[in-house]
Design an enzyme around this catalytic site. Structure first.
Site, short mmCIF file in Angstrom:
data_model
loop_
_atom_site.label_atom_id
_atom_site.label_comp_id
_atom_site.label_asym_id
_atom_site.label_seq_id
_atom_site.Cartn_x
_atom_site.Cartn_y
_atom_site.Cartn_z
N SER A 165 -9.46 1.47 3.18
CA SER A 165 -8.78 2.27 2.30
C SER A 165 -7.68 1.55 1.39
O SER A 165 -6.98 1.98 0.65
CB SER A 165 -7.95 3.60 2.82
OG SER A 165 -6.90 2.71 4.04
N SER B 182 -9.68 -0.96 7.14
CA SER B 182 -8.99 -0.83 5.75
C SER B 182 -8.34 -2.09 5.23
O SER B 182 -7.88 -1.96 4.14
CB SER B 182 -8.15 0.53 5.74
OG SER B 182 -8.76 1.48 6.13
N LYS C 105 0.74 -1.29 0.02
CA LYS C 105 0.10 0.11 -0.02
C LYS C 105 1.05 1.09 -0.06
O LYS C 105 1.94 1.19 0.83
CB LYS C 105 -0.83 -0.06 1.21
CG LYS C 105 -2.06 0.95 1.27
CD LYS C 105 -2.78 0.84 2.68
CE LYS C 105 -3.81 1.92 2.67
NZ LYS C 105 -4.80 1.45 4.02
#
Length: 453
Positions: free
Chosen positions: A155, A179, A77
């Protein structure tokens, strides 16, 4: 090579010499570059990946493998520092920043285990949304959708889609309110959110330090266990399987089923029936603690919002605010209304509620409920209507954010499908630092939850 192969499956081929790490890295990079959805990754790490793969190949061929994960591709990420790359946090305001001078501690840990870093994945800007929509980098489309473009979940949006689309076997995400578990559930893969503090956060761009945690998105619980060990610098995992007759699950009857889609509840309950038939002991109980969390937020504001505002206050007061996603700006600015007395009240109540949860659960019990109350909705209506966006975001984060506030750990496992054939997640959760019992239970129950046993 099958893009749906787990890390454990690839490991067998790599260690046997059937697949070469360089071949695997090259194929992986080519698949990512040629994939129809170019919003999944924010950057590829081609030069690094090939160098790491070459070193892995030489080790394995000379009988000096670093272990189970040597040569396995991994994506990060875009909150994790990778040496020589800019950590953008999915934001236009950081794209021209200074490249990282060193790897984040957990990036270095997986490199030490021989894993090959192939790229950086997209996310909600500054990780502040559970939907995964990003107006700067584009929005990755849910890999399971077969009708219209649907949200990836956030996210850690790109991380979830990258694994579900078969581009990488493992991606690493962060989880402040769900997330990791949200994109895992919405895309039909496994997501493990560790207890906060289990891994070093050094070199990871934060959102709310009281809530931020890390973990892998992958194809199986076994993969998550292997990655967990490596992220902690272990050479091998120490999680064992347990007998399902020793598994004690309690289903909360408070909050988590409110306004849930019928098909989501049906998929979850079918998995519960399978677990009961396999010998697991199931109880249902009210959890007033869950309701108190949301009552606390209504009175004092949300902990995540207070800390996100403190982090971004200067940015919001300057020219950068105009370059940010205005929905992120609006949500973050809510933190301005949360005073110091509110913040202290939230923290004090949090410790009380964590203790109350322990009193609610019997020794050895884990919690089980749907990861989300709905399947992934279409993207287009959310882009057209701010009110719908914020309502959907709140509902999407609701079930998972409970675990963050109570400082616990959780594993989302696919358990069937709901409306439009979209995946449904089954969330197993434990209290703070119950990661080993949680992973052990998830490993033992996974096939039954999925309906494979």
């Amino acid at each position: 090579m099958d893009g749906n192969m787990s890390a454990a499956g690839l490991s067998v081929l790599l260690q046997a010499g059937t697949v070469d790490p360089v071949e695997l890295a090259t194929t992986t990079l080519d698949k990512i570059a040629g994939h129809r959805d170019q919003a999944i990754f924010t950057a590829l790490l081609g030069e690094r990946a090939l160098a790491e793969a070459k070193a892995s190949s030489e080790r394995i061929r000379s009988g000096r493998s670093l272990g189970l994960l040597d040569g396995i591709p991994v994506a990060w990420k875009d909150l994790f520092d990778t040496k020589g790359s800019v950590t953008t946090a999915g934001s236009a305001v950081l794209v021209d920043g200074v490249p990282a001078r060193a790897d984040a501690v957990v990036v270095k840990a997986l490199a030490s285990a021989g894993m090959v870093s192939v790229g950086r994945t997209n996310l909600s800007e500054f990780a502040f949304s559970g939907l995964g929509i990003n107006p700067h980098c584009g929005t990755a489309h849910n890999a399971a959708s077969r009708d219209v473009p649907r949200i990836p979940g956030g996210s850690s949006a790109g991380s979830g889609v990258a694994v579900a689309a078969g581009l990488v076997p493992v991606a690493i995400g962060t989880d402040t309110g769900g997330s990791i578990r949200i994109p895992a559930a919405l895309n039909g893969i496994v997501g493990y959110k560790a207890t906060r503090g289990r891994y070093s956060m050094q070199g990871v761009f934060p959102l709310a330090k009281s809530l931020d945690s890390l973990g892998p998105l992958c194809r199986t619980v076994l993969d998550a266990i292997w990655i967990d060990a490596a992220m902690r610098g272990r050479t091998a995992p120490d999680v064992s399987r347990t007998d399902l007759t020793d598994l004690k699950l309690v289903i909360p009857e408070t909050v988590v089923f409110d306004d849930a889609e019928t098909a989501v509840v049906a998929a979850f309950e079918a998995a519960i029936v399978r677990l009961e038939k396999a010998g697991a002991r199931i109880a249902r109980r009210a959890f007033p603690v869950f309701a108190e969390i949301f009552g606390l937020a209504a009175r004092h504001g949300a902990l995540v919002t207070a800390e996100a505002y403190a982090l971004h206050k200067e940015r919001l007061q300057g020219a950068d605010a105009e370059r940010m996603d205005q929905r992120v700006v609006a949500r973050t600015r809510l933190g301005e209304k949360i005073g110091m007395t509110d913040y202290v009240a939230i923290l004090d109540a949090r410790q009380r509620l964590i203790a109350a949860l322990a009193d609610t659960l019997e020794p050895g019990e884990l919690m089980a409920h749907p990861t989300l109350p709905h399947v992934a909705p279409p993207i287009a209506p959310l882009l057209a209507d701010d009110d719908l966006f914020f309502k959907a975001n709140g509902k999407t984060l609701r079930n998972t954010s409970i675990g963050n506030f109570l400082d616990g750990c959780g594993v989302s496992i696919p358990c069937g499908t709901g409306d439009a054939g979209m995946p449904v997640g089954f969330l197993l959760s434990g209290q703070r630092n119950e990661d080993e019992p949680l992973l052990s239970a998830a490993l033992s129950a996974e096939a039954v939850i999925r309906g494979d046993a």
